[in-house]
Design a protein around this motif. Structure first.
Motif, short mmCIF file in Angstrom:
data_model
loop_
_atom_site.label_atom_id
_atom_site.label_comp_id
_atom_site.label_asym_id
_atom_site.label_seq_id
_atom_site.Cartn_x
_atom_site.Cartn_y
_atom_site.Cartn_z
N PRO A 4 3.50 50.81 -9.16
CA PRO A 4 4.60 51.50 -10.02
C PRO A 4 4.56 50.70 -11.14
CG PRO A 4 5.57 50.68 -7.77
CD PRO A 4 3.96 50.52 -7.89
N ILE A 5 4.93 51.34 -12.30
CA ILE A 5 5.27 50.62 -13.54
C ILE A 5 6.58 50.10 -13.42
CG2 ILE A 5 5.62 51.03 -16.07
CD1 ILE A 5 3.13 52.89 -16.13
N ARG A 6 6.88 48.99 -13.73
CA ARG A 6 8.39 48.45 -13.83
C ARG A 6 8.92 48.54 -14.96
NH1 ARG A 6 10.04 45.92 -8.93
NH2 ARG A 6 11.36 44.27 -9.94
N VAL A 52 12.37 38.69 -17.52
CA VAL A 52 11.31 37.57 -16.71
C VAL A 52 11.43 37.71 -15.10
CG1 VAL A 52 11.17 35.24 -16.60
CG2 VAL A 52 11.48 36.15 -18.67
N GLN A 53 12.44 37.75 -14.77
CA GLN A 53 12.75 37.75 -13.40
C GLN A 53 12.13 38.84 -12.61
OE1 GLN A 53 16.70 36.41 -12.28
NE2 GLN A 53 16.69 35.22 -13.92
N GLU A 54 12.34 40.18 -13.13
CA GLU A 54 11.81 41.39 -12.64
C GLU A 54 10.53 41.75 -12.94
OE1 GLU A 54 13.63 42.90 -10.59
OE2 GLU A 54 15.75 42.25 -10.80
N ARG B 17 5.85 36.75 -11.16
CA ARG B 17 4.37 37.39 -11.24
C ARG B 17 3.87 37.47 -9.79
NH1 ARG B 17 1.37 38.91 -15.28
NH2 ARG B 17 3.41 39.29 -16.07
N LEU B 18 4.25 36.44 -9.06
CA LEU B 18 3.50 36.22 -7.81
C LEU B 18 4.36 37.32 -6.83
CD1 LEU B 18 3.23 32.38 -6.83
CD2 LEU B 18 1.79 34.41 -6.37
N ASP B 105 19.38 28.00 -12.02
CA ASP B 105 19.18 27.85 -10.64
C ASP B 105 19.40 29.04 -9.73
OD1 ASP B 105 18.38 25.32 -10.58
OD2 ASP B 105 20.27 24.64 -11.05
N VAL B 106 19.54 30.33 -10.36
CA VAL B 106 19.56 31.48 -9.58
C VAL B 106 18.62 32.61 -9.89
CG1 VAL B 106 21.13 33.51 -9.30
CG2 VAL B 106 21.85 31.40 -9.53
N PHE B 107 17.81 33.00 -8.83
CA PHE B 107 16.39 33.96 -9.25
C PHE B 107 17.12 35.23 -8.57
CE2 PHE B 107 12.45 36.21 -9.12
CZ PHE B 107 11.76 35.54 -9.98
N ILE B 108 16.99 36.38 -9.45
CA ILE B 108 17.24 37.67 -8.70
C ILE B 108 16.08 38.59 -8.83
CG2 ILE B 108 18.82 39.57 -8.95
CD1 ILE B 108 20.84 37.93 -10.46
N ARG B 109 15.87 39.05 -7.75
CA ARG B 109 14.59 40.25 -7.76
C ARG B 109 15.04 41.31 -7.31
NH1 ARG B 109 9.34 39.95 -9.94
NH2 ARG B 109 8.27 41.74 -9.00
#
Lengths: 132, 311
Positions: A4-6, A52-54, B17-18, B105-109
């Motif tokens: 899926p494209i994000r 960036v995070q997503e 990315r990972l 220092d927080v990573f949200i996905r």
């Protein structure tokens, strides 16, 4: 494409009108995309951090306050500063025709004004996506 | 610098990315996890679950802020449902976590379930490991809004927090099987609403009927919106962590979870083999027509497909 494209749908600036952003989010969802919606009143820094995070393919911003000439290019530049070069940046909202050339020159890849069929946005994303 | 080195240097883009690569079944992501797996295990994983609209995202935001006061690094995996029709999703948990976006220092996905049932996504297991390698001390997994039986979170987390709100139904709801059985800590959110005390009491009474054990899940009233009693809730979560670590029960729980994970991976591969055979030469199509005409039955049809992967 086998994934899926994000898309990050973001509302930069101070206006509280998110109907357009929600309609786009819903249309992209129905087109099979994963839409990350971040809510109202986001700073360019917050938008870029979320992008960036997503790990999104597209940052789609909606703005109706008139601050587009300031905020859209700022997001483009902050993304560059983070070394992100494979994200498609789109803008939408009440944007005067006269401002569009400047925005495109600043690195926003398309501007969609009121009345644009959602299909046009979907087609543009599918055609111009930068990552496989 | 390759992506593995960048991850270990706490590069957010590499981490992000990972996770994408893993979600998309990229072999390289799996190889990196294989190589770095012995570096994982230090992060403590807390699952946050509860019905839609109970305030899981807001509570995750508040608990994270509380942990940040102590300098802990926090990873958040926020899961929302994928459409079974379009494959698309609206992932909206970040809306409640805007302030955390800029905390280094927080990573949200945000993750879509991508067809996986049980309140989480298939890639969540791997994403937890990536956040662990990235250096998170605590990882919150926020499930989709659950109903009564989506309990997969219990197979991923060290501690499970169940978020409930007042007036969700009568006291029979509290004694039903399913999600009420998996919590290590209960939070009654929106505690300013009428009925919070009654809900708390119903859950307490239900817990009293359990077999007497050393550990009894606490029930804490909080208001995530008003940021009330979040410190108490965090303390209860960490009491559970301490209990598991002091009694070494943590190893049992993690081994139980790993059994599920290994089986899950094996199941996936076998399912893929079955699917490949079933669709090869339109076998499934052919069998379904025969079954519909009553020339064949579903059980014999199944045996024919399974026979093909046994060779």
């Amino acid at each position: 494409m086998n994934r899926p494209i994000r898309v990050l749908v973001a509302k930069p600036g101070l206006d509280g009108h998110d109907r357009g952003a929600k309609v786009i989010a819903r249309a992209l969802r129905d087109a099979g995309m994963e839409v990350i919606y971040t809510g109202l009143r986001q700073t360019p820094e917050q938008i870029v951090a979320a992008a960036v995070q997503e790990d999104v393919d597209v940052v789609a911003m909606s703005l109706l306050s008139g601050a587009h000439n300031h905020l859209f290019p700022k997001v483009v530049n902050l993304l560059k500063g983070e070394g992100v070069d494979d994200v498609l940046v789109l803008g939408g909202g009440v944007i005067p025709d006269d401002d569009i050339p400047f925005l495109l020159e600043s690195g926003v890849e398309a501007i969609f004004t009121p009345g644009t069929p959602t299909k046009d946005v979907i087609d543009f994303i599918n055609t111009n996506i930068k990552r496989k | 610098m390759d992506i593995q080195e960048r991850l270990l240097k706490r590069d957010k883009r590499a981490c992000a990315r990972l996770i994408s690569m893993l979600e998309n079944n990229d072999e390289e992501a799996i190889n990196i996890i294989k190589r770095l797996f012995n570096k994982t295990g230090s992060a403590y994983v807390i699952g946050i679950t509860g019905p839609p609209g109970s305030g899981k995202s807001t509570l995750t935001d508040r608990l994270t802020k509380e942990l940040r006061k102590e300098g802990k690094r926090v990873g958040i995996l926020a899961i929302d449902p994928t459409s079974p029709f379009s494959g698309g999703a609206i992932l909206g948990d970040r809306i409640r976590m805007s302030d955390l976006a800029l905390d280094k220092d927080v990573f949200i996905r945000s993750m879509g379930t991508r067809g996986f049932l049980g309140g989480v996504s298939k890639a969540t297991w791997g994403a937890v490991k990536i956040l662990d390698m990235y250096g998170c001390d605590y990882i919150f997994i926020e499930t989709v809004g659950v109903g009564q039986s989506e309990i997969d979170i219990v197979k991923m987390a060290d501690t499970v927090l169940m978020v409930l709100i007042p007036n969700m139904g009568d006291d029979i709801q509290a004694i039903k099987a399913g999600i009420m059985e998996i919590a290590d800590v209960f939070a009654i959110n929106k505690s300013d609403l009428d009925g919070a005390d009654k809900t708390k009491m119903e859950i307490e009474m239900n817990l009293d009927l359990n077999e007497k054990k050393e550990y009894r899940p606490p029930v804490v009233k909080v208001s995530a919106q008003k940021n009330e009693d979040i410190d108490i809730l965090l303390r209860k979560l960490r009491d559970h962590e301490k209990y598991l670590k002091d009694t070494e029960l943590i190893h049992q729980i993690r081994q139980r979870n790993l059994k599920t994970e290994i089986l899950q991976l094996a199941e996936e591969e076998i399912l893929r083999m079955i699917m490949d055979k079933a669709y090869e030469n339109d076998l499934l199509e052919e069998l379904s027509i025969k079954v519909e005409k009553r020339e064949e039955n579903p059980y014999t049809a199944k045996e024919k497909i399974v026979a093909l992967i046994k060779d």
